[in-house]
Design a protein around this motif. Structure first.
Motif, short mmCIF file in Angstrom:
data_model
loop_
_atom_site.label_atom_id
_atom_site.label_comp_id
_atom_site.label_asym_id
_atom_site.label_seq_id
_atom_site.Cartn_x
_atom_site.Cartn_y
_atom_site.Cartn_z
N LEU A 117 4.05 -6.36 -8.53
CA LEU A 117 2.72 -6.14 -7.96
C LEU A 117 1.63 -6.48 -8.96
O LEU A 117 1.78 -6.29 -10.17
N VAL A 118 0.51 -6.97 -8.41
CA VAL A 118 -0.72 -7.16 -9.16
C VAL A 118 -1.71 -6.14 -8.62
O VAL A 118 -2.15 -6.22 -7.48
N VAL A 119 -2.04 -5.14 -9.47
CA VAL A 119 -2.92 -4.04 -9.05
C VAL A 119 -4.24 -4.17 -9.80
O VAL A 119 -4.27 -4.24 -11.03
N GLY A 120 -5.34 -4.20 -9.05
CA GLY A 120 -6.65 -4.36 -9.66
C GLY A 120 -7.25 -3.07 -10.16
O GLY A 120 -8.11 -3.07 -11.03
N GLY A 121 -6.82 -1.92 -9.61
CA GLY A 121 -7.39 -0.65 -10.01
C GLY A 121 -6.53 0.06 -11.03
O GLY A 121 -5.34 -0.24 -11.21
N PHE A 122 -7.12 1.04 -11.69
CA PHE A 122 -6.37 1.85 -12.64
C PHE A 122 -7.04 3.21 -12.73
O PHE A 122 -8.20 3.39 -12.35
N SER A 144 1.47 8.75 -4.20
CA SER A 144 1.56 8.04 -5.47
C SER A 144 0.16 7.81 -6.04
O SER A 144 -0.75 7.41 -5.32
N ASP A 145 0.01 8.09 -7.34
CA ASP A 145 -1.29 7.92 -7.97
C ASP A 145 -1.60 6.46 -8.26
O ASP A 145 -2.76 6.05 -8.21
N SER A 146 -0.58 5.68 -8.59
CA SER A 146 -0.83 4.29 -8.96
C SER A 146 0.44 3.48 -8.77
O SER A 146 1.55 3.97 -8.99
N LEU A 147 0.26 2.23 -8.35
CA LEU A 147 1.37 1.29 -8.22
C LEU A 147 1.39 0.27 -9.34
O LEU A 147 2.17 -0.68 -9.30
N ARG A 148 0.55 0.48 -10.35
CA ARG A 148 0.47 -0.47 -11.46
C ARG A 148 1.79 -0.54 -12.20
O ARG A 148 2.39 0.48 -12.55
N GLY A 149 2.25 -1.77 -12.44
CA GLY A 149 3.49 -2.00 -13.16
C GLY A 149 4.73 -1.93 -12.31
O GLY A 149 5.85 -2.08 -12.84
N GLY A 150 4.59 -1.68 -10.99
CA GLY A 150 5.75 -1.53 -10.13
C GLY A 150 6.27 -2.85 -9.59
O GLY A 150 5.61 -3.89 -9.64
N THR A 151 7.50 -2.78 -9.08
CA THR A 151 8.17 -3.94 -8.49
C THR A 151 8.65 -3.57 -7.10
O THR A 151 9.32 -2.53 -6.93
N LEU A 152 8.29 -4.36 -6.13
CA LEU A 152 8.73 -4.13 -4.76
C LEU A 152 10.15 -4.64 -4.58
O LEU A 152 10.45 -5.80 -4.89
N LEU A 153 11.03 -3.76 -4.06
CA LEU A 153 12.38 -4.19 -3.73
C LEU A 153 12.38 -4.89 -2.37
O LEU A 153 11.45 -4.73 -1.58
N MET A 154 13.40 -5.64 -2.11
CA MET A 154 13.46 -6.49 -0.92
C MET A 154 13.16 -5.69 0.34
O MET A 154 13.84 -4.70 0.64
N ALA A 155 12.13 -6.12 1.06
CA ALA A 155 11.68 -5.43 2.26
C ALA A 155 11.50 -6.44 3.38
O ALA A 155 10.81 -7.44 3.21
N PRO A 156 12.11 -6.20 4.54
CA PRO A 156 11.93 -7.11 5.68
C PRO A 156 10.58 -6.90 6.34
O PRO A 156 10.09 -5.77 6.46
N LEU A 157 9.94 -8.00 6.75
CA LEU A 157 8.66 -7.95 7.44
C LEU A 157 8.88 -8.34 8.90
O LEU A 157 9.42 -9.41 9.19
N LYS A 158 8.45 -7.47 9.79
CA LYS A 158 8.68 -7.67 11.21
C LYS A 158 7.37 -7.95 11.94
O LYS A 158 6.30 -7.55 11.50
N GLY A 159 7.51 -8.65 13.07
CA GLY A 159 6.38 -8.92 13.93
C GLY A 159 6.27 -7.89 15.02
O GLY A 159 7.01 -6.89 15.07
N SER A 172 -3.73 2.44 -5.81
CA SER A 172 -2.58 2.66 -4.93
C SER A 172 -2.34 1.49 -3.99
O SER A 172 -1.54 1.60 -3.05
N VAL A 173 -3.03 0.38 -4.19
CA VAL A 173 -2.86 -0.83 -3.38
C VAL A 173 -2.73 -2.02 -4.31
O VAL A 173 -3.48 -2.13 -5.29
N SER A 233 0.84 -1.19 0.00
CA SER A 233 0.00 0.00 0.00
C SER A 233 0.88 1.24 0.00
O SER A 233 1.86 1.32 0.75
N SER A 234 0.51 2.21 -0.82
CA SER A 234 1.25 3.46 -0.89
C SER A 234 0.99 4.29 0.36
O SER A 234 -0.14 4.39 0.84
N ILE A 235 2.04 4.92 0.91
CA ILE A 235 1.89 5.80 2.07
C ILE A 235 2.21 7.24 1.70
O ILE A 235 2.15 8.12 2.56
N GLY A 236 2.55 7.50 0.46
CA GLY A 236 2.78 8.86 -0.01
C GLY A 236 1.64 9.31 -0.89
O GLY A 236 0.49 8.94 -0.71
#
Length: 365
Positions: free
Chosen positions: A141-146, A113-128, A162-163, A108-111
């Motif tokens: 990413l697979v984005v359903g909206g446009f 950004s108008d759209s995340l369509r076509g983007g690639t997520l770089l390596m991100a650590p997930l914490k508990g 944006s998600v 999910s975009s936190i800035g």
């Protein structure tokens, strides 16, 4: 065999084959300690088609990432990241997940950004919640909206661009120790706490597995004695979760959604004897503009005056009677005969509750 005997036998077989209204224990309860764990992370999505964000923390994150690759950006240089967006990455770590398995992630975009369509997520650590890293996320990413925007400022958006999601986008790096194999008992938590349901679960388990095998702590928790050997415990739990239990009927409730006008009346709702009348008041305001012309030789100007007419109409109210111990079907028939709108039904139910005639819990959401 005569026709009458054949009919009787057929009816007996049909009754014997009729399904019993019972639920499996796995559909009524959850096992204590066997649950999902939420993970969250922060990262960058690159490769956007000019739909990145202009947030300052995006530039800061990009500089930090470049430093890790041995590239130092000069101070005061704005990288102007039109194709990069800062995002949050969230996922659920399922119970008994092992290192090397993959799970889905939501980006999910936190800035701005108008759209995340076509983007690639770089390596991100997930914490508990404890701050430890349990998975690493990366992928397309697979984005359903446009959305589309014209030069004149017109814009159209379908769904939420944006998600996005990345199926199997995170690899588990750390396992969570489960309390499943600890202790001499397995505890079930009912999803809908009820003393009668808890008692019935205990009775079914004791009848199937032996006396004193299960006991209830309260309206939610039921403990069952179980073997310590993990392999035997798995087989034992497989038997337990498939036991069929007849759950207790829920308490009488009437649920009202004031935003949508939806009203749900439970089966056990009863109404004490009461007479109800509900009228409709209609206020109509009509504006009739009139043109006022001055005299032929006067120095006045043409003026426009409003002629306002207000009419109040009160529809004749129909009184209907609720008898004692009214069933759900009778309540529905009475309301339909009156022809009341959802808003009117809400007012009637609230008035019945205040009068003490509605024997149910009134819940407004």
């Amino acid at each position: 065999m005569t026709m009458r005997r054949f009919v009787v036998v057929s009816l007996m077989l049909a009754v014997m084959a009729a399904p019993v209204m019972a639920d499996r224990l796995k559909d009524l309860a959850r096992i204590k300690g066997v649950r999902n764990n939420q993970l969250v992370g922060y990262g960058l999505v690159v490769g956007l088609d000019g739909t990145g964000d202009k947030a300052p923390f995006t530039n800061q994150t990009f500089r930090n990432m470049m430093n890790q690759f041995g590239i130092t950006l000069p101070d005061g240089v704005n990288p102007n990241l039109a194709n990069v967006a800062a995002v949050t990455v969230s996922a659920n770590l399922p119970p008994f997940a092992k290192a090397g398995q993959e799970i889905d992630v939501t980006v999910s975009s936190i800035g701005n950004s108008d759209s995340l369509r076509g983007g690639t997520l770089l390596m991100a650590p997930l914490k508990g919640a404890d701050g430890n890293v349990y998975a690493m996320a990366q992928g397309s990413l697979v984005v359903g909206g446009f959305g589309a925007e014209g030069k004149d400022g017109s814009r159209i958006t379908v769904n939420v661009p944006s998600v996005g999601r990345i199926p199997n986008g995170a690899t588990i790096e750390r396992e969570i120790v489960s309390p499943f194999t600890r202790g001499d008992t397995i505890t079930f938590h009912l999803m809908r706490p009820d003393f009668t349901t808890a008692r019935r679960v205990v009775e079914v388990v004791n009848e199937s597995l032996g006396p004193d095998m299960a006991y209830a702590h309260d309206a939610t928790s039921i403990s069952v004695r179980a073997p310590r050997d993990p392999s035997q415990r798995v087989s034992f739990l497989s038997i337990l979760e498939n036991l069929e239990v007849d759950p207790a009927e829920d308490a009488a409730k009437v649920v009202i959604n004031s935003r949508t006008g939806t009203i749900v009346v439970g089966q056990n709702v009863r109404v004490s004897p009461a007479a109800v009348t509900h009228g409709n008041l209609t206020v109509t305001i009509q504006e009739n503009p009139e043109v006022q012309q001055p005299n032929p030789f006067a120095a006045g100007t043409t003026a426009l005056e409003q002629d306002t007419q207000i009419a109040i109409t009160e529809d004749p109210a129909r009184m209907f009677k609720f008898g004692p111990a009214v069933t759900l079907n009778e309540i529905v028939q009475a309301v339909n005969q009156v022809g009341a709108a959802p808003g009117d039904v809400m007012a009637v139910l609230e008035a019945l509750k205040q009068a003490g005639a509605l024997r149910a819990e009134l819940i407004v959401i």
